[in-house]
Design a protein around this motif. Structure first.
Motif, PDB file in Angstrom:
ATOM      1  N   GLY A 191       0.814  -1.215   0.000  1.00  9.26           N
ATOM      2  CA  GLY A 191       0.000   0.000   0.000  1.00  9.26           C
ATOM      3  C   GLY A 191       0.849   1.266   0.000  1.00  9.26           C
ATOM      4  N   GLY A 192       1.883   1.282   0.819  1.00  5.74           N
ATOM      5  CA  GLY A 192       2.754   2.451   0.893  1.00  5.74           C
ATOM      6  C   GLY A 192       3.444   2.709  -0.441  1.00  5.74           C
ATOM      7  N   MET A 193       3.915   1.619  -1.061  1.00  6.78           N
ATOM      8  CA  MET A 193       4.603   1.776  -2.344  1.00  6.78           C
ATOM      9  C   MET A 193       3.647   2.275  -3.413  1.00  6.78           C
ATOM     10  SD  MET A 193       7.489  -1.146  -2.698  1.00  6.78           S
ATOM     11  CE  MET A 193       6.657  -2.646  -2.298  1.00  6.78           C
ATOM     12  N   ARG A 194       2.407   1.768  -3.354  1.00  6.74           N
ATOM     13  CA  ARG A 194       1.425   2.222  -4.344  1.00  6.74           C
ATOM     14  C   ARG A 194       1.149   3.710  -4.176  1.00  6.74           C
ATOM     15  NH1 ARG A 194      -3.109  -2.560  -4.650  1.00  6.74           N
ATOM     16  NH2 ARG A 194      -1.675  -4.081  -3.822  1.00  6.74           N
ATOM     17  N   GLN A 195       1.084   4.154  -2.900  1.00  9.34           N
ATOM     18  CA  GLN A 195       0.843   5.580  -2.703  1.00  9.34           C
ATOM     19  C   GLN A 195       2.036   6.387  -3.210  1.00  9.34           C
ATOM     20  OE1 GLN A 195      -1.530   7.506  -2.864  1.00  9.34           O
ATOM     21  NE2 GLN A 195      -2.553   7.331  -0.894  1.00  9.34           N
ATOM     22  N   ARG A 196       3.246   5.836  -3.087  1.00 13.44           N
ATOM     23  CA  ARG A 196       4.415   6.518  -3.644  1.00 13.44           C
ATOM     24  C   ARG A 196       4.309   6.607  -5.168  1.00 13.44           C
ATOM     25  NH1 ARG A 196       8.783   6.917   0.131  1.00 13.44           N
ATOM     26  NH2 ARG A 196       8.199   5.897   2.078  1.00 13.44           N
ATOM     27  N   VAL A 197       3.810   5.530  -5.772  1.00  8.94           N
ATOM     28  CA  VAL A 197       3.600   5.566  -7.224  1.00  8.94           C
ATOM     29  C   VAL A 197       2.602   6.666  -7.576  1.00  8.94           C
ATOM     30  CG1 VAL A 197       2.657   4.315  -9.207  1.00  8.94           C
ATOM     31  CG2 VAL A 197       4.159   3.136  -7.597  1.00  8.94           C
ATOM     32  N   MET A 198       1.527   6.737  -6.781  1.00 13.56           N
ATOM     33  CA  MET A 198       0.526   7.780  -7.022  1.00 13.56           C
ATOM     34  C   MET A 198       1.162   9.164  -6.933  1.00 13.56           C
ATOM     35  SD  MET A 198      -2.543   6.761  -7.744  1.00 13.56           S
ATOM     36  CE  MET A 198      -3.501   8.236  -7.416  1.00 13.56           C
ATOM     37  N   ILE A 199       2.037   9.326  -5.934  1.00 16.24           N
ATOM     38  CA  ILE A 199       2.672  10.631  -5.763  1.00 16.24           C
ATOM     39  C   ILE A 199       3.600  10.919  -6.949  1.00 16.24           C
ATOM     40  CG2 ILE A 199       4.250  11.964  -4.317  1.00 16.24           C
ATOM     41  CD1 ILE A 199       3.050  10.464  -1.907  1.00 16.24           C
ATOM     42  N   ALA A 200       4.343   9.891  -7.378  1.00 16.14           N
ATOM     43  CA  ALA A 200       5.214  10.058  -8.539  1.00 16.14           C
ATOM     44  C   ALA A 200       4.395  10.497  -9.751  1.00 16.14           C
ATOM     45  CB  ALA A 200       5.933   8.742  -8.848  1.00 16.14           C
ATOM     46  N   MET A 201       3.238   9.867  -9.895  1.00 13.57           N
ATOM     47  CA  MET A 201       2.349  10.193 -11.006  1.00 13.57           C
ATOM     48  C   MET A 201       1.891  11.645 -10.900  1.00 13.57           C
ATOM     49  SD  MET A 201      -1.121   8.148 -11.798  1.00 13.57           S
ATOM     50  CE  MET A 201      -0.433   6.547 -11.654  1.00 13.57           C
ATOM     51  N   ALA A 202       1.537  12.034  -9.662  1.00 12.28           N
ATOM     52  CA  ALA A 202       1.017  13.379  -9.451  1.00 12.28           C
ATOM     53  C   ALA A 202       2.088  14.438  -9.700  1.00 12.28           C
ATOM     54  CB  ALA A 202       0.468  13.505  -8.037  1.00 12.28           C
ATOM     55  N   LEU A 203       3.358  14.065  -9.444  1.00 11.41           N
ATOM     56  CA  LEU A 203       4.433  15.044  -9.580  1.00 11.41           C
ATOM     57  C   LEU A 203       5.020  15.077 -10.981  1.00 11.41           C
ATOM     58  CD1 LEU A 203       6.447  14.470  -6.302  1.00 11.41           C
ATOM     59  CD2 LEU A 203       4.864  16.318  -6.840  1.00 11.41           C
ATOM     60  N   ALA A 204       4.680  14.094 -11.811  1.00 13.34           N
ATOM     61  CA  ALA A 204       5.376  13.896 -13.078  1.00 13.34           C
ATOM     62  C   ALA A 204       5.476  15.170 -13.903  1.00 13.34           C
ATOM     63  CB  ALA A 204       4.677  12.796 -13.873  1.00 13.34           C
TER      64      ALA A 204
END
Lengths: 350, 309, 296
Positions: free
Chosen positions: A166-179
């Motif tokens: 779950g934590g890693m997925r949220q990091r992916v989401m953040i990466a996506m949001a910052l792209a």
């Protein structure tokens, strides 16, 4: 793309003015957000707090233009970098989404496409907004994965969501949001679904991003503890209305609205609140849409309520610099955490 | 992945065994199987001889075992009418049915996919209101009526397509439309339901939040996810296609296993009927096995099922 | 209570007219009931509706088109190859369809439902065995299975019902099984069991009320299918035997004369289609009513 004239950096990044949102429930139009105003400066983290059902998520979604089919903005304006975005057609709005503003959601478990490799999902933001060449994009994805603390970025990028925690997925989401390096990041309860250690890591990450990239963050949560950790300024919402706005220190030191007082006691008291439960310090629950009283919406639950609170709705007013509250009888003195129980609210009220 | 495949294979084998069992007991409990296995005008002595010869005087369990052994060797008895192994007859007819079923599936899918998606995306709009009756009609139209109507209009009245027989694409069209229309309704309904569900998923909101256009959201994100459950329906539709083929082939004089079934029923050639049913059941089970395995390829969550420990 | 202040989207829309129109529309949604009412009446009293004797052959009026007159009789929808009145046969044909479909659905529903509940209650041995058998039956293309069994039993009305019930019961069993498992997980059912309530009583008081609506939903969806499959079996000569009028066998006759006498196949087909559309639509409506969340 015409983003208008260059504006001085002191102007707020996001200005929401007098926003009302209606939801259609069983053929009836109900007011879910009522004349909400809010501004966010560049590099600022604004926390939105309130129990669930207060309209926090509704507000976040209306900024992104992601309101459901049954809800619509009926009044007011939202300006991002000086441009009106609340009235944009979908095509125009798409230029902002993901590029100038982006959003991360509460449930990282279901917010990612289960059939797409996470690297591709991040890269898609760049593809959509035509940022960089093909090889630029690949490099950028690796860089983003490192930035959000996903080690072994090349391997990670080739994984599917179900292979990540779950934590890693949220990091992916953040990466996506910052792209696309947006100016505004909206985080809707980003840590609620995660356990405590991971929650702290994600909060640190968001603070770090703000410091490094100067991204403004609108942080939606029901958790006063999280607010204390990340927010610069706090907006307290109740039943679709803003009831109090203050810098975080002022709010914690001198909450003016009885509702804020109750929320604060719920974290300083012995019991922490589980999601979706009654706050132990405030009896009753948030009124559902259509049942919002015509006076002060909080009056039925307020221990200090008087006749006027039931009859007349209070408007937001400044009680001290930068500190506004919508209450006829604001709490005057700071609430001490030692002062036992909810009786303090009553005795503090004039 | 290996475990996943083995698991599905075992399930398919079990189903096959189950089919044989059900057919055996259906036939044996239903009545005197000898009566079904001899030509109509046989004498009592003939019947008694055959009964002994086939071991039908032995206990039921023994017979069941023999039946299974024979089935395992592909021995489903002899056709009375043609005096050939029943399975052989079925096999020579089968390619024609495959051709018809493929035509029907192509017709069904090429209409069901757009209808299903449009009626989901434009839910509550006039497009949906216009398309839903199409689905309801397709679902309620009996194959043997729509087939006759199509012949009436396109073969008898307009002479556009031949009314019967096999040969070339033109002859394939009417039978395919007839056979495919029921599947069309079922698949379109399924696609609509699945898309409606997936359009409200959180990952769709994420994609919109990225700035993806509506068509991108639909094609890149929703389509693959929403189509997965439809695969299962496709596997199950083979049953409808094989069953419907009986009628469609009869109407259009299409020389497949469906027409064979009707001919065998009418000439009381029971071994052939039995062989067709067992063969069709096998095809059905294999089709569903293929769908399951395809799932493993398309859905990464299943692919890694075995590796995660 | 509504919000008194801040109604920035304008005055409230007058709802009364819209509401009345909506009510009428809601009522009109139940049109299938009208068709089914007519079908039920025709099945019960065909002799009141049919203008002529359906079995009477008029050899001087064979294969005549709609509106044909002979011997002072009018054949409104024409005659078949034996000179029988198509309209009367269509009307009498409702009987077979309605009787076979409803009894087959009832038999399959009762048997399948009982099997499913038993499987859900006896979880150790009997349950898995029942559900395995159900799966096996389901893994045979059921129309072919029906053909096989009718061919084995011999075609007549009773066997038709038995066969359709035999091939369709697993569908009910699966749903009943799932609902039973779900119901027996409920707190109050567990409590009742823990308090020593007899199994039969638990089933009757707690499980049956959960299972029945689900069975009704499945049954309404199955009726249309049964109507079609009865007609399909009759079409290939495995249904009710002549001269009893049945839509399937009429269509079979009509197919032979499709080039010369279109009316023989068209009208029984139309009747069949209307009945099935009505049943399916009603099934959808009942489903929306009993199972708004689409759980079943």
């Amino acid at each position: 793309m015409t983003l208008g004239t260059v504006r001085p950096t002191t102007a707020p990044l996001l200005e929401m003015d007098d926003l009302s949102v209606c939801v259609e429930i069983k053929g009836q139009q109900e007011l879910a957000l009522s004349r909400v105003s809010l501004s966010i400066n560049r590099g600022e983290i604004v926390g939105i707090v309130g129990e669930s059902g207060c309209g926090k998520t509704m507000m976040a979604l209306s900024i992104m233009g992601l309101l459901g089919e049954n809800s619509k903005i009926v009044r007011g304006s939202i300006r991002l970098e000086g441009e009106e975005i609340s009235s944009l057609a979908p095509r125009g709005l798409r230029r902002y989404r993901g590029r100038r503003m982006s959003m991360i959601f509460q449930e990282p478990m279901v917010a990612l496409n289960p059939l797409m490799r996470v690297g591709r999902q991040v890269k898609e933001v760049l593809t959509i907004h035509r940022i960089g060449s093909r090889s630029d994009r690949r490099r950028r994805v690796a860089e983003l994965f490192n930035q959000v603390g996903l080690s072994g970025s090349v391997i990670r990028a080739r994984q599917y969501p179900h292979e990540l925690s779950g934590g890693m997925r949220q990091r992916v989401m953040i990466a996506m949001a910052l792209a696309a390096e947006p100016a505004l990041l909206i985080a809707d309860e980003p840590t609620t679904a995660l356990d405590a250690t991971v929650q702290a890591q994600i909060l640190d990450l968001l603070l770090e991003i703000r410091d490094r990239l100067g991204t403004s963050v609108l942080f939606v949560t029901h958790d006063m503890g999280v607010i204390a950790e990340v927010a610069d300024r706090v907006v307290v919402m109740y039943a679709g209305q803003v009831v109090e706005v203050a810098p975080v220190n002022a709010l914690f030191a001198r909450p003016m609205h009885p509702y804020t007082g109750g929320l604060l006691q719920s974290i300083t008291g012995p019991l922490s609140v589980a999601k979706g439960q009654d706050l132990p310090t405030i009896p009753g629950r948030v009124p559902s849409l259509g049942d919002i009283p015509s006076g002060c919406p909080f009056a039925p639950r307020c221990l200090a309520a008087q006749d006027r609170c039931i009859e007349e709705r209070p408007e937001l007013g400044e009680v001290e610099p930068e500190h506004t509250v919508a209450c006829w009888f604001p709490l005057a003195a700071p609430v001490k955490s030692e002062a036992g129980g909810s009786s303090s609210i009553k005795s503090d009220a004039p | 992945m290996v475990r996943f495949i083995l698991n599905r294979l075992a399930q398919a084998a079990l189903s096959l065994f189950g089919v044989l069992t059900v057919v055996f007991f259906a036939v044996h409990i239903a009545g005197d199987p000898v009566r079904l296995l001899v030509p109509q005008n046989s004498s009592a002595a003939d019947i008694a001889r055959l009964s002994r010869q086939l071991g039908l005087d032995r206990p039921l369990v023994d017979q069941y075992w023999t039946f299974l052994v024979h089935a395992a060797h592909g021995n489903f008895g002899y056709s009375f009418v043609l005096d050939q192994p029943a399975l052989g007859i079925v096999l020579t007819r089968f390619p024609n049915t495959v051709e018809l079923a493929a035509g029907a599936l192509v017709f069904a899918l090429s209409l069901a996919i757009p209808i299903g998606i449009l009626s989901a995306v434009f839910r509550g709009k006039w497009i949906e209101r216009a398309l839903m009756p199409v689905i309801l009609i397709g679902q309620s139209m009996p194959v043997f009526w729509s087939g006759i109507l199509l012949i009436l209009i396109f073969a008898v009245h307009w002479h556009v397509f031949p009314s019967s027989g096999q040969g070339g694409l033109r002859a394939l069209i009417l039978p395919s439309v007839t056979l495919g229309s029921l599947s069309l309704a079922t698949i379109a309904r399924m696609i609509r339901g699945s898309f409606l569900e997936h359009l409200n998923r959180e990952y769709v909101r994420t994609a919109k939040a990225k700035g993806a256009s509506a068509s991108r959201v639909l094609l890149r994100h929703v389509f693959r996810n929403a189509f997965l459950p439809v695969l299962t329906v496709l596997g199950m539709e083979t049953a409808n296609l094989l069953g419907g083929a009986v009628i469609a082939e009869e109407i259009f004089a299409w020389p497949g296993i469906g027409q064979l079934t009707v001919q065998a029923v009418q000439s009381l050639d029971f071994p052939v009927v039995e062989a067709v049913v067992l063969f069709a059941a096998t095809i059905y089970i294999l089709a569903n096995l293929a769908v399951d395995l395809l799932y493993g390829v398309v859905d990464p969550r299943l692919r890694h099922e075995g590796n995660q420990q | 209570m509504t919000i008194a202040i801040n109604q920035p989207w304008g005055p409230e829309v007058p709802l009364s007219r819209a509401k009345r129109a909506g009510k009428l529309r809601k009522l009109l949604r139940w049109w299938p009931l009208a068709i089914l009412g007519i079908a039920a009446f025709a099945a019960a009293f065909p002799y009141l509706l049919a203008p002529l004797n359906p079995d009477l052959t008029h050899l001087n009026a064979r294969l005549q088109g709609p509106g044909f007159r002979a011997d002072g009789l009018k054949f409104l929808l024409g005659t078949d190859d034996l000179g029988r009145d198509v309209l009367s046969r269509v009307i009498w044909g409702v009987r077979v369809s309605v009787v076979v479909a409803t009894t087959a659905v009832f038999a399959a529903g009762v048997f399948g439902g009982a099997m499913g509940i038993i499987a859900g209650v006896r979880k150790r041995i009997l349950g898995p065995v029942i559900m395995r058998i159900a799966d096996m039956v389901l893994s045979i293309p059921f129309f072919l299975l029906a053909i096989l069994v009718v061919a084995a039993l011999g075609p007549n009305l009773r066997n038709l019902v038995i066969v359709l019930a035999l091939v369709r019961w697993p569908r009910y069993a699966r749903v009943a099984y799932a609902q039973t498992l779900e119901a027996s997980e409920r707190e109050f059912v567990r409590a009742a069991v823990a308090l020593g309530a007899r199994q039969l009583r638990v089933v009757r008081r707690h499980i049956l009320p959960e299972v029945l609506p689900a069975l009704v939903v499945i049954a309404t969806l199955e009726v249309g299918l049964m109507v079609i499959y009865e007609a399909a079996l009759s079409f290939i000569g495995l249904g009710v035997q002549p001269p009893t009028p049945s839509w399937g066998s009429m269509l079979s006759t009509g197919q032979q004369f499709v080039a010369s006498a279109w009316w023989i196949a068209t009208f029984p087909g139309l009747a069949l289609f209307l009945l099935v559309v009505a049943v399916n639509r009603l099934g959808d409506l009942i489903r929306d009513l009993l199972d708004p969340k689409g759980r079943i």
